[in-house]
Design a protein around this motif. Structure first.
Motif, PDB file in Angstrom:
ATOM      1  N   TYR A 168     -25.428  61.202 -18.793  1.00  0.00           N
ATOM      2  CA  TYR A 168     -24.139  60.712 -19.275  1.00  0.00           C
ATOM      3  C   TYR A 168     -23.102  61.778 -18.966  1.00  0.00           C
ATOM      4  N   ILE A 169     -22.045  61.393 -18.241  1.00  0.00           N
ATOM      5  CA  ILE A 169     -20.974  62.305 -17.846  1.00  0.00           C
ATOM      6  C   ILE A 169     -19.683  61.793 -18.465  1.00  0.00           C
ATOM      7  N   TYR A 170     -19.033  62.636 -19.249  1.00  0.00           N
ATOM      8  CA  TYR A 170     -17.804  62.206 -19.919  1.00  0.00           C
ATOM      9  C   TYR A 170     -16.873  63.387 -20.114  1.00  0.00           C
ATOM     10  N   PRO A 171     -15.575  63.199 -20.250  1.00  0.00           N
ATOM     11  CA  PRO A 171     -14.872  61.959 -19.908  1.00  0.00           C
ATOM     12  C   PRO A 171     -14.724  61.852 -18.394  1.00  0.00           C
ATOM     13  N   ASN A 172     -14.708  60.647 -17.927  1.00  0.00           N
ATOM     14  CA  ASN A 172     -14.498  60.399 -16.507  1.00  0.00           C
ATOM     15  C   ASN A 172     -13.642  59.152 -16.388  1.00  0.00           C
ATOM     16  N   PRO A 173     -12.391  59.262 -16.068  1.00  0.00           N
ATOM     17  CA  PRO A 173     -11.692  60.378 -15.446  1.00  0.00           C
ATOM     18  C   PRO A 173     -11.415  61.530 -16.431  1.00  0.00           C
ATOM     19  N   VAL A 174     -11.362  62.739 -15.863  1.00  0.00           N
ATOM     20  CA  VAL A 174     -11.133  63.959 -16.628  1.00  0.00           C
ATOM     21  C   VAL A 174      -9.640  64.236 -16.696  1.00  0.00           C
ATOM     22  N   SER A 175      -9.152  64.499 -17.908  1.00  0.00           N
ATOM     23  CA  SER A 175      -7.738  64.861 -18.031  1.00  0.00           C
ATOM     24  C   SER A 175      -7.559  66.151 -18.822  1.00  0.00           C
ATOM     25  N   ASN A 176      -8.616  66.637 -19.470  1.00  0.00           N
ATOM     26  CA  ASN A 176      -8.495  67.848 -20.282  1.00  0.00           C
ATOM     27  C   ASN A 176      -9.084  69.091 -19.615  1.00  0.00           C
ATOM     28  N   GLY A 177      -9.571  69.001 -18.379  1.00  0.00           N
ATOM     29  CA  GLY A 177     -10.079  70.159 -17.663  1.00  0.00           C
ATOM     30  C   GLY A 177     -11.522  70.523 -17.953  1.00  0.00           C
ATOM     31  N   ARG A 178     -12.241  69.696 -18.683  1.00  0.00           N
ATOM     32  CA  ARG A 178     -13.640  69.985 -19.016  1.00  0.00           C
ATOM     33  C   ARG A 178     -14.424  68.686 -19.019  1.00  0.00           C
ATOM     34  N   ILE A 179     -15.604  68.712 -18.358  1.00  0.00           N
ATOM     35  CA  ILE A 179     -16.500  67.560 -18.419  1.00  0.00           C
ATOM     36  C   ILE A 179     -17.768  67.970 -19.154  1.00  0.00           C
ATOM     37  N   TYR A 180     -18.427  66.978 -19.695  1.00  0.00           N
ATOM     38  CA  TYR A 180     -19.672  67.189 -20.416  1.00  0.00           C
ATOM     39  C   TYR A 180     -20.755  66.356 -19.732  1.00  0.00           C
ATOM     40  N   ILE A 181     -21.884  66.993 -19.492  1.00  0.00           N
ATOM     41  CA  ILE A 181     -23.008  66.340 -18.819  1.00  0.00           C
ATOM     42  C   ILE A 181     -24.207  66.447 -19.746  1.00  0.00           C
ATOM     43  N   THR A 182     -24.670  65.308 -20.229  1.00  0.00           N
ATOM     44  CA  THR A 182     -25.819  65.309 -21.137  1.00  0.00           C
ATOM     45  C   THR A 182     -26.955  64.498 -20.537  1.00  0.00           C
ATOM     46  N   THR A 183     -28.181  64.895 -20.893  1.00  0.00           N
ATOM     47  CA  THR A 183     -29.384  64.192 -20.455  1.00  0.00           C
ATOM     48  C   THR A 183     -30.388  64.208 -21.604  1.00  0.00           C
ATOM     49  N   LYS A 184     -31.427  63.410 -21.457  1.00  0.00           N
ATOM     50  CA  LYS A 184     -32.469  63.380 -22.490  1.00  0.00           C
ATOM     51  C   LYS A 184     -33.259  64.682 -22.540  1.00  0.00           C
ATOM     52  N   LYS A 185     -33.553  65.281 -21.376  1.00  0.00           N
ATOM     53  CA  LYS A 185     -34.396  66.479 -21.334  1.00  0.00           C
ATOM     54  C   LYS A 185     -33.676  67.757 -21.745  1.00  0.00           C
ATOM     55  N   LYS A 186     -32.363  67.812 -21.572  1.00  0.00           N
ATOM     56  CA  LYS A 186     -31.546  68.977 -21.941  1.00  0.00           C
ATOM     57  C   LYS A 186     -32.010  70.267 -21.254  1.00  0.00           C
ATOM     58  N   LEU A 187     -32.384  70.174 -19.979  1.00  0.00           N
ATOM     59  CA  LEU A 187     -32.789  71.335 -19.196  1.00  0.00           C
ATOM     60  C   LEU A 187     -31.578  71.918 -18.465  1.00  0.00           C
ATOM     61  N   THR A 188     -31.763  73.081 -17.831  1.00  0.00           N
ATOM     62  CA  THR A 188     -30.728  73.663 -16.988  1.00  0.00           C
ATOM     63  C   THR A 188     -30.434  72.709 -15.839  1.00  0.00           C
ATOM     64  N   LYS A 189     -29.146  72.540 -15.543  1.00  0.00           N
ATOM     65  CA  LYS A 189     -28.730  71.614 -14.491  1.00  0.00           C
ATOM     66  C   LYS A 189     -28.071  72.382 -13.348  1.00  0.00           C
ATOM     67  N   GLU A 190     -28.469  72.072 -12.139  1.00  0.00           N
ATOM     68  CA  GLU A 190     -27.813  72.608 -10.955  1.00  0.00           C
ATOM     69  C   GLU A 190     -26.724  71.615 -10.562  1.00  0.00           C
ATOM     70  N   ILE A 191     -25.501  72.101 -10.471  1.00  0.00           N
ATOM     71  CA  ILE A 191     -24.350  71.237 -10.211  1.00  0.00           C
ATOM     72  C   ILE A 191     -23.709  71.627  -8.884  1.00  0.00           C
ATOM     73  N   GLU A 192     -23.431  70.629  -8.055  1.00  0.00           N
ATOM     74  CA  GLU A 192     -22.648  70.813  -6.838  1.00  0.00           C
ATOM     75  C   GLU A 192     -21.526  69.793  -6.864  1.00  0.00           C
ATOM     76  N   ILE A 193     -20.326  70.246  -6.528  1.00  0.00           N
ATOM     77  CA  ILE A 193     -19.178  69.344  -6.479  1.00  0.00           C
ATOM     78  C   ILE A 193     -18.596  69.403  -5.078  1.00  0.00           C
ATOM     79  N   TYR A 194     -18.395  68.219  -4.487  1.00  0.00           N
ATOM     80  CA  TYR A 194     -17.853  68.078  -3.139  1.00  0.00           C
ATOM     81  C   TYR A 194     -16.507  67.369  -3.209  1.00  0.00           C
ATOM     82  N   ASP A 195     -15.603  67.720  -2.285  1.00  0.00           N
ATOM     83  CA  ASP A 195     -14.365  66.956  -2.183  1.00  0.00           C
ATOM     84  C   ASP A 195     -14.642  65.685  -1.374  1.00  0.00           C
TER      85      ASP A 195
END
Length: 117
Positions: free
Chosen positions: A46-73
């Motif tokens: 679950y990724i929220y809020p999307n669209p982002v307007s406050n400069g911070r996103i939250y990414i939650t999952t059931k397992k709550k493990l470390t997440k590797e994140i890559e963002i592309y334009d």
């Protein structure tokens, strides 16, 4: 007449950006892969809020493990590669626009569209 030609050119480029971004992601590291990967998807992602307007996103999952994140334009250029240990990610330095968010948690991964206002 020149302005109309310029606007048509810009519109044509913008309409082809999603296809270019997909081809860039599909051919990363000289291996052909699909955005819908062959690995398992992330349970309870679950990724929220999307669209982002406050400069911070939250990414939650059931397992709550470390997440590797890559963002592309939208051109497929990697903007960020990081790991998050909690659920929040600061995107306040990003320009407004559409981005591709690639998340890996353990053996599972997912790709989502991220909109920043």
């Amino acid at each position: 007449m020149r302005e109309i030609y310029t606007l048509l050119l810009i519109f044509g480029l913008i309409s082809s950006l999603p296809q270019m971004a997909y081809s860039q992601l599909a051919n990363t590291n000289n291996t052909v892969s699909s955005i819908n990967n062959t690995e398992g998807t992330i349970d309870g992602l679950y990724i929220y809020p999307n669209p982002v307007s406050n400069g911070r996103i939250y990414i939650t999952t059931k397992k709550k493990l470390t997440k590797e994140i890559e963002i592309y334009d939208v051109l497929g250029k990697k903007i960020v590669s990081t790991q998050i240990f909690d659920k929040s990610l600061d995107v306040s330095e990003f320009s407004p626009g559409v981005y591709i968010l690639k998340i890996k948690e353990g053996d599972a991964s997912a790709t989502r569209k991220l909109v920043i206002r």
